[in-house]
Structures are given as C-alpha cells and as structure tokens.
Design a protein around this motif. Structure first.
Motif, PDB file in Angstrom:
ATOM      1  N   ASN A 297      13.229  26.880  11.860  1.00 15.66           N
ATOM      2  CA  ASN A 297      12.494  27.982  11.045  1.00 15.66           C
ATOM      3  C   ASN A 297      11.370  27.878  11.207  1.00 15.66           C
ATOM      4  OD1 ASN A 297      11.786  28.980   8.584  1.00 15.66           O
ATOM      5  ND2 ASN A 297      13.453  28.544   7.763  1.00 15.66           N
ATOM      6  N   TYR A 298      10.859  29.153  11.820  1.00 22.59           N
ATOM      7  CA  TYR A 298       9.438  29.434  12.267  1.00 22.59           C
ATOM      8  C   TYR A 298       8.508  29.536  11.087  1.00 22.59           C
ATOM      9  CZ  TYR A 298      11.281  30.007  16.919  1.00 22.59           C
ATOM     10  OH  TYR A 298      11.591  29.682  18.213  1.00 22.59           O
ATOM     11  N   TRP A 299       9.032  30.155   9.715  1.00 23.59           N
ATOM     12  CA  TRP A 299       8.221  30.339   9.015  1.00 23.59           C
ATOM     13  C   TRP A 299       7.653  28.791   8.155  1.00 23.59           C
ATOM     14  CZ3 TRP A 299      10.015  35.306   5.937  1.00 23.59           C
ATOM     15  CH2 TRP A 299       9.784  36.428   6.764  1.00 23.59           C
ATOM     16  N   LYS A 300       8.758  28.056   7.788  1.00 24.87           N
ATOM     17  CA  LYS A 300       8.599  26.705   7.240  1.00 24.87           C
ATOM     18  C   LYS A 300       8.022  25.554   8.187  1.00 24.87           C
ATOM     19  CE  LYS A 300      11.828  27.864   3.384  1.00 24.87           C
ATOM     20  NZ  LYS A 300      13.115  27.346   2.795  1.00 24.87           N
ATOM     21  N   ASN A 301       8.169  26.045   9.436  1.00 23.07           N
ATOM     22  CA  ASN A 301       7.607  25.223  10.489  1.00 23.07           C
ATOM     23  C   ASN A 301       8.660  23.989  10.570  1.00 23.07           C
ATOM     24  OD1 ASN A 301       6.600  24.127  12.863  1.00 23.07           O
ATOM     25  ND2 ASN A 301       4.727  23.226  11.654  1.00 23.07           N
ATOM     26  N   LYS A 302       9.993  24.025  10.420  1.00 25.95           N
ATOM     27  CA  LYS A 302      11.036  23.195  10.243  1.00 25.95           C
ATOM     28  C   LYS A 302      12.074  23.186  11.330  1.00 25.95           C
ATOM     29  CE  LYS A 302      10.884  22.261   5.348  1.00 25.95           C
ATOM     30  NZ  LYS A 302      11.640  22.166   3.974  1.00 25.95           N
ATOM     31  N   PHE A 303      12.436  21.920  12.130  1.00 23.11           N
ATOM     32  CA  PHE A 303      13.380  21.990  13.065  1.00 23.11           C
ATOM     33  C   PHE A 303      14.120  20.618  12.881  1.00 23.11           C
ATOM     34  CE2 PHE A 303      14.636  19.777  16.900  1.00 23.11           C
ATOM     35  CZ  PHE A 303      15.153  21.034  17.817  1.00 23.11           C
ATOM     36  N   HIS A 304      15.435  20.922  13.078  1.00 14.35           N
ATOM     37  CA  HIS A 304      16.527  19.918  12.871  1.00 14.35           C
ATOM     38  C   HIS A 304      17.581  20.297  14.198  1.00 14.35           C
ATOM     39  CE1 HIS A 304      18.227  22.665  10.073  1.00 14.35           C
ATOM     40  NE2 HIS A 304      19.216  22.209  10.600  1.00 14.35           N
ATOM     41  N   CYS A 305      17.982  18.877  14.368  1.00  8.38           N
ATOM     42  CA  CYS A 305      19.382  19.097  15.545  1.00  8.38           C
ATOM     43  C   CYS A 305      20.385  18.103  15.062  1.00  8.38           C
ATOM     44  CB  CYS A 305      18.731  18.917  16.908  1.00  8.38           C
ATOM     45  SG  CYS A 305      18.086  17.335  17.025  1.00  8.38           S
ATOM     46  N   GLY A 306      21.325  18.347  15.692  1.00  5.41           N
ATOM     47  CA  GLY A 306      22.680  17.370  15.354  1.00  5.41           C
ATOM     48  C   GLY A 306      23.531  17.154  16.413  1.00  5.41           C
ATOM     49  N   PHE A 307      24.383  16.130  16.303  1.00  5.30           N
ATOM     50  CA  PHE A 307      25.330  16.061  17.501  1.00  5.30           C
ATOM     51  C   PHE A 307      26.493  15.310  16.752  1.00  5.30           C
ATOM     52  CE2 PHE A 307      27.447  12.649  20.474  1.00  5.30           C
ATOM     53  CZ  PHE A 307      27.832  13.889  21.551  1.00  5.30           C
ATOM     54  N   SER A 308      27.769  16.065  17.085  1.00  3.74           N
ATOM     55  CA  SER A 308      28.844  15.422  16.553  1.00  3.74           C
ATOM     56  C   SER A 308      30.002  15.267  17.571  1.00  3.74           C
ATOM     57  CB  SER A 308      29.506  16.572  15.398  1.00  3.74           C
ATOM     58  OG  SER A 308      30.020  17.458  16.140  1.00  3.74           O
ATOM     59  N   ILE A 309      31.104  14.139  17.123  1.00  2.56           N
ATOM     60  CA  ILE A 309      32.037  13.890  18.154  1.00  2.56           C
ATOM     61  C   ILE A 309      33.277  13.750  17.370  1.00  2.56           C
ATOM     62  CG2 ILE A 309      33.158  12.178  19.625  1.00  2.56           C
ATOM     63  CD1 ILE A 309      30.326  11.029  19.925  1.00  2.56           C
ATOM     64  N   LEU A 310      34.286  14.723  17.641  1.00  2.15           N
ATOM     65  CA  LEU A 310      35.482  15.011  17.169  1.00  2.15           C
ATOM     66  C   LEU A 310      36.615  14.316  17.828  1.00  2.15           C
ATOM     67  CD1 LEU A 310      37.334  16.058  14.824  1.00  2.15           C
ATOM     68  CD2 LEU A 310      37.261  18.602  15.998  1.00  2.15           C
ATOM     69  N   VAL A 311      37.338  13.299  17.491  1.00  5.34           N
ATOM     70  CA  VAL A 311      38.493  12.723  18.219  1.00  5.34           C
ATOM     71  C   VAL A 311      39.729  13.003  17.416  1.00  5.34           C
ATOM     72  CG1 VAL A 311      39.300  10.493  18.944  1.00  5.34           C
ATOM     73  CG2 VAL A 311      36.937  10.914  18.830  1.00  5.34           C
TER      74      VAL A 311
END
Length: 312
Positions: A297-311
C-alpha cells in the motif's frame, strides 16, 4: 391418393421436431444464488495473505474430511484451526451434496459451524452458528427455493425475542432471457431504538466470454465486469460506492494460467494504491500446492508478504 397423404403426413414431424429443439434451446435456466452474482469477477482477484500458513487435508472416508491449519503471523496473533466436514449421499451436482456439516474451531475455543440440508429437490436450508470466547456471536437461518428459472431466499439473522432485535434479508432472482437475470434484495433490521429497511436492485448479463453485474440501492452501488480473453488470461473490474460512508473504490484484477507449468498467478491494483499478487504452484504427482503472495500500500507505506503450503 392414399400414398400422397401418407407422404405429406411423414413430412410433418421434422418441422415439429425443429420447433421442439428451438423451444428447449431457449428454455431459461436457474439464475443461482444472489450472493454469487459477483462470484465470477471476485475469483480473479488474489486473496490477502501474510505470514506463514500450513494446511493439511486428510480424507478419512467418502463422507468425512479433517483439516489442520497452522498460521504464524507477524501482524496479528498466530493461531491453529481444526476443521472437520461431513458430506452426505444426496448429490445434486459435482459441487453440491446434502446434508453437509462443516465445523471450524481455533485454539481459543471460537467455533464457526454451518449446516446445509436439502428438504426437497427445490428447497434447501442453511444454518450458521458462530461463537467467540464461548459466547454466541452470530446465529443465522436460511431457506432457499430454486425453481426452473428463479431463486427466492429468506434469511433470519440473530433473532432475539427478549431484546426485540432481528435481521431479515429477502432475495429474489428471475431469469428474463438466457443471458439476462434481474432481481433484488430487501434488508430489514430492528434493534432497541433503531429500525430500518434497505432495498437493492440487481442485474446480471452473461455473454459467451464476459459477465457484467450491477447492484444499486439506497446504500450505494456495486458493479463488476469479468472477461475471459482466452484459456490463459482472465480479467475483472470492480467498482463500489457507499453513500453512508461517502467512499468509492475501484479495483482491477487479472488471472494468468500456465497449465503446462501448473502455475496460476493472480494480481490486483485498486484506487487506494494497493498493489498485490499471489503465485500458486502445484507439484504433481505430490498432493502439494505452494503459494507466495506480496501486497503493498503506497499511500500508507505498508508492505506484507505471505507463504502457504497446502497438502492434500
């Protein structure tokens, strides 16, 4: 003379059969559920994800399935969910079976349960119960009638006789032509010191490669457009306006399918300058799916990432 009459009699059925085929071809179909009007467009957009999530699905029998979900988050609290589902023998389609019971409980004891039951071939019911920290948060009862060319639904939410509060939602959809569906929604809510009604009109037009949907009412408007360019590329556009909050938003999403590589990528950008994407990769012959997502989010200067594994 008799042979001529017999020949004329034999020539009649083809025209009758062609008229019958035309009639069956133009026959209207059921429009589906009101809540799924924008489903085609929403499926193109990526789901928000952050932290690390692991999902393990275990099929115990043809009726029972159990899922273990572990989520380690850097923004909110990490949690564990145990999800169990039971599917009955009454199967209407490849995606609909009755009765169906779904339960989801987390490490704090909060429960979310759903029960789907088929009364007749046209009438189905749904019950939803949700608790938070051992206290009832939501209880909802739905009744839906699906005709040949129409769908009518009545929902009763959080009924409380003592406090005289309730939420009643009525939906109706009618297929006008094989491509056009019209309908509406009526929401009535009552609680101590407050009572009101909101009416929303809805319409959906489905062509061969695109679907346009519009909901408009006193509370605002919601419009979406879905287009399938080819077997690899699908795009979707959403516009929402809320008259009470005086807010409007616009979002564009796309989906790229690379079947040879077992890869699906979904990306989006909206009017709040939020850009995101999720990459999913299947690993056949193993029953494993990996997903990697990032949102900024450029306006709020927020960044988040995620990783998931589905078995499973």
């Amino acid at each position: 003379m008799g042979s001529v009459l017999a020949l004329a009699y034999l020539e009649v059925p083809p025209s009758v059969h062609s008229w019958t085929r035309k009639k069956s071809k133009d026959q209207l179909s059921n429009p589906g559920s009101f809540d799924e009007l924008h489903k085609k467009c929403k499926e193109v957009f990526p789901q928000q994800m952050e932290g690390v999530k692991m999902i393990v699905n275990k099929i115990l029998s043809s009726h029972f399935q159990v899922s273990h979900i572990i989520h380690m988050s850097t923004i909110s609290h990490s949690n564990y969910h145990l999800k169990a589902s039971y599917v009955g023998d009454q199967q209407l389609s490849s995606t609909e079976s009755f009765p169906t019971l779904i339960g989801d409980i987390d490490n704090t004891g909060s429960l979310h349960a759903q029960i789907f039951y088929l009364v007749t071939d046209r009438i189905r019911t749904k019950s939803v119960f949700q608790t938070q920290l051992s206290k009832f948060l939501t209880w909802q009862f739905d009744g839906e009638y699906r005709g040949d060319d129409c769908t009518a639904t009545l929902t009763l939410g959080n009924p409380d006789i003592i406090n005289e509060s309730v939420i009643v939602v009525a939906h109706f959809l009618q297929s006008i032509t094989s491509k056009l569906v019209l309908g509406g929604e009526l929401v009535y809510h009552r609680r101590p010191g407050e009572e009101g009604t909101i009416v929303t009109l809805a319409g959906k037009y489905s062509a061969q490669n695109w679907v346009a949907t519009l909901n408009i009412g006193y509370g605002g408007a919601h419009a979406s457009y879905y287009h399938k360019a080819n077997d690899q590329i699908q795009v979707g556009v959403e516009f929402e306006a809320n008259t009470r909050l005086r807010e409007t938003s616009f979002a564009f999403g796309y989906q790229l399918d690379i079947s040879k590589a077992n890869v699906v990528f979904r990306g989006s950008v909206d009017s709040n300058c939020c850009v995101g994407g999720v990459l999913e990769k299947k690993l056949p012959p193993l029953p494993v799916t990996l997903a990697l997502g990032a949102f900024m989010n450029y306006w709020k200067n927020k960044f988040h990432c995620g990783f998931s594994i589905l078995v499973g």
